[in-house]
Design an enzyme around this catalytic site. Structure first.
Site, PDB file in Angstrom:
ATOM      1  N   HIS A  82       0.649  -1.135  -0.118  1.00 56.30           N
ATOM      2  CA  HIS A  82       0.015  -0.307   0.394  1.00 56.30           C
ATOM      3  C   HIS A  82       0.876   1.213  -0.178  1.00 56.30           C
ATOM      4  CE1 HIS A  82      -4.201   1.603   0.225  1.00 56.30           C
ATOM      5  NE2 HIS A  82      -3.144   2.859   0.786  1.00 56.30           N
ATOM      6  N   ASP A  84       0.254   5.394  -1.123  1.00 56.79           N
ATOM      7  CA  ASP A  84      -0.278   6.654  -1.585  1.00 56.79           C
ATOM      8  C   ASP A  84       0.174   7.794  -2.369  1.00 56.79           C
ATOM      9  OD1 ASP A  84      -3.043   6.047  -0.083  1.00 56.79           O
ATOM     10  OD2 ASP A  84      -2.564   5.781   1.739  1.00 56.79           O
ATOM     11  N   GLU A 201      -8.521   1.587  -2.993  1.00 58.42           N
ATOM     12  CA  GLU A 201      -9.195   1.338  -1.255  1.00 58.42           C
ATOM     13  C   GLU A 201     -10.690   1.123  -0.159  1.00 58.42           C
ATOM     14  OE1 GLU A 201      -6.494   3.933   0.901  1.00 58.42           O
ATOM     15  OE2 GLU A 201      -6.760   2.828   2.153  1.00 58.42           O
ATOM     16  N   HIS A 228     -13.091   1.214   3.318  1.00 61.03           N
ATOM     17  CA  HIS A 228     -12.491   2.219   4.266  1.00 61.03           C
ATOM     18  C   HIS A 228     -12.310   2.601   5.619  1.00 61.03           C
ATOM     19  CE1 HIS A 228      -9.804   5.668   4.725  1.00 61.03           C
ATOM     20  NE2 HIS A 228      -9.139   4.671   4.243  1.00 61.03           N
ATOM     21  N   HIS A 273      -8.825  -1.872   7.120  1.00 61.62           N
ATOM     22  CA  HIS A 273      -9.927  -0.717   7.462  1.00 61.62           C
ATOM     23  C   HIS A 273     -11.308  -1.676   7.459  1.00 61.62           C
ATOM     24  CE1 HIS A 273      -8.267   2.661   6.813  1.00 61.62           C
ATOM     25  NE2 HIS A 273      -8.061   2.003   5.352  1.00 61.62           N
ATOM     26  N   HIS A 294      -2.166  -3.744   4.131  1.00 58.85           N
ATOM     27  CA  HIS A 294      -1.748  -1.799   5.096  1.00 58.85           C
ATOM     28  C   HIS A 294      -2.600  -2.241   6.861  1.00 58.85           C
ATOM     29  CE1 HIS A 294      -4.690   0.065   3.518  1.00 58.85           C
ATOM     30  NE2 HIS A 294      -4.704   1.339   3.909  1.00 58.85           N
ATOM     31  N   ASP A 365       2.163   2.379   3.577  1.00 54.10           N
ATOM     32  CA  ASP A 365       1.185   2.939   3.280  1.00 54.10           C
ATOM     33  C   ASP A 365       1.885   4.380   3.807  1.00 54.10           C
ATOM     34  OD1 ASP A 365      -1.336   4.280   3.582  1.00 54.10           O
ATOM     35  OD2 ASP A 365      -1.720   4.179   5.796  1.00 54.10           O
TER      36      ASP A 365
END
Ligand SMILES: *[C@@H]1O[C@H](CO)[C@@H](O)[C@H](O)[C@H]1NC(C)=O
Ligand SMILES: *[C@@H]1O[C@H](CO)[C@@H](O)[C@H](O)[C@H]1NC(C)=O
Ligand SMILES: CC(=O)N[C@H]1CO[C@H](CO)[C@@H](O)[C@@H]1O
Length: 439
Positions: A82, A84, A201, A228, A273, A294, A365
């Site tokens: 992961h 971003d 995500e 999420h 999540h 993650h 992340d």
């Protein structure tokens, strides 16, 4: 052998040809010979493999841990679950990919020199769009976000994220290669390019449409996180730091259909999540292995989004194969000032204690977190974690599993399940979300 010299063995076979008498005997001899040759070859290669593995792993490694890890990671680099970067590009540059140079440096955690220094072999570029009313996570539990009859900007925004990923891969094509299969990942590693996978995500990015899921797949997405930080029509989220009041108590019926559709497509079910109920149910519902792209260990740092022991205990290669890719966010690793590379190593080892060494990976992340642990400040620092684990006695092949092989194993199994379902005639689900009013 010369043409005119009769080979006695050949002659016997010729003579025997057509005669049923000793045919089976001759076949038996021939097959025994093949078996003997076959097993000799197998034994030879096993010895060769053993010599090369032990020779390299045990003898030739430099005594300096840093050098040893550099050598190990130069063979199997890190595959990060992961990153971003696409959101950072939206946030900082309004998607103007001419406004920065990944070959030089970026203000975030990710650029090509640092990816290379960190021995990055591949990563999931996260195509992320926030939940409605982000970051007021608590408010979202009580609202119904699913009855989209008007324009749904989240689908547009997801397409922009995917476009950004694909444009960046194209711009820096000599560094990145779009990877949509496990073979692509291995081929990229072979060529020395960084395998570039795409992950979505959250189920809220689908606009409650399975057709949209299929189109994301067609554009290259290979995992989707079920939620999420907000609940959605498919599943309950784990919220931010504390659990939200449940909405479906895990998966909805539509969520179960979604998982089957993901299995059929070969889209990995990602459980970062999600709420504990969602995760536990999804592990059982999914025919294919699952992942946490993650997430870290809850028993070491008690936040809703880390994985609790009772769920780690559900993972095994026999039951449901999975990989938990550990998050580097300082907020999710330890308290203020205590987030260090050693603390991240503790998370890895805790997951290993419950689930085993074949079920951990890296899911930093980076570019999605503000605070990073000391010693893991950006993508150039991955080796520090491996040095720490090497000093704790991890073997080279175990470090390679952590770096990327565990992920590749589950990715291959997900592909196998999808082709099995499709071979057996599995058709796309045509279900429409029940509250949809325009169809
Ligand atoms: C993108 O950034 C470049 C370099 O800063 C600039 O020249 C260009 O005008 C920008 N393009 C847009 C569409 O904003
Ligand atoms: C950091 O670790 C120390 C030693 O374990 C502990 O006493 C302290 O409470 C921790 N700080 C936070 C904010 O968790
Ligand atoms: C799933 C998870 O735990 N991911 C988080 C890692 O940490 C940052 C916060 O600093 C979050 O933004 C991630 O989503």
């Amino acid at each position: 052998m010369e043409e005119n010299m009769p080979d006695p063995e050949h002659q016997r076979l010729l003579n025997a040809n057509g005669s049923t008498h000793d045919q089976s005997h001759l076949e038996y001899q021939a097959s025994a010979r093949r078996k003997f040759l076959g097993s000799t070859t197998v034994v030879f290669f096993l010895i060769l493999a053993a010599v090369s593995i032990f020779g390299w792993h045990e003898r030739k490694l430099p005594s300096d841990p840093q050098e040893a890890v550099d050598l190990i990671l130069s063979r199997t680099g890190v595959i990060d679950g992961h990153i971003d970067l696409p959101w950072a590009v939206r946030d900082l540059y309004r998607y103007n990919i001419s406004a920065f140079d990944l070959e030089k440096s970026t203000p975030g955690h990710v650029d090509i020199p640092r990816l290379r220094k960190g021995h990055t072999a591949g990563f999931f570029w996260s195509a992320f769009v926030p939940c409605p009313d982000w970051p007021d996570h608590q408010a979202e539990a009580t609202k119904d976000w699913d009855d989209f009859t008007g324009p749904n900007w989240r689908v547009r925004d997801t397409l922009e994220q995917i476009d950004d990923v694909r444009e960046l891969i194209a711009k820096y094509w000599d560094t990145f290669r779009l990877a949509t299969t496990s073979n692509d990942v291995e081929a990229s590693m072979h060529e020395g390019r960084i395998a570039s996978l795409i992950g979505i995500e959250g189920g809220h990015q689908l606009g409650n449409s399975l057709a949209v899921l299929r189109m994301y797949y067609a554009l290259g997405a290979r995992y989707m996180t079920l939620t999420h930080m907000c609940h959605n029509a498919f599943a309950d989220s784990g919220g931010y730091l504390w659990p939200l009041p449940p909405r479906h108590h895990g998966l909805s019926e539509f969520g179960r259909t979604l998982i089957h559709e993901m299995n059929r497509l070969g889209m990995i079910v990602d459980l970062s999540h999600t709420s504990d109920e969602t995760a536990a149910q999804a592990i059982l519902e999914s025919e294919a292995p699952v992942m946490w792209s993650h997430s870290s260990a809850r028993s070491l740092w008690n936040v809703a989004r880390n994985v609790p022991d009772h769920i780690l205990a559900m993972i095994s290669e026999e039951k449901k194969d999975a990989v938990v890719m550990v998050n580097f966010s300082a907020d999710f690793i330890a308290g203020e000032g205590n987030a260090t590379v050693e603390a991240v190593a503790d998370h890895v080892e805790h997951i290993v204690k419950i689930a085993g060494k074949r079920h951990v990976g890296i899911g930093s992340d980076f570019d999605g977190i503000e605070k990073t642990p000391v010693g893991l400040e950006d993508t150039s620092k991955y080796p520090n974690l491996f040095v720490e684990l090497y000093k704790r006695g991890w073997k080279p092949n175990e470090l390679e599993d952590l770096a990327g092989r565990n992920f590749l194993r589950i990715f291959k199994k997900v592909e196998k399940v999808a082709s099995k379902i499709q071979r057996e005639g599995g058709l796309p689900s045509l279900d429409i979300y029940s509250a949809r009013k325009d169809l």
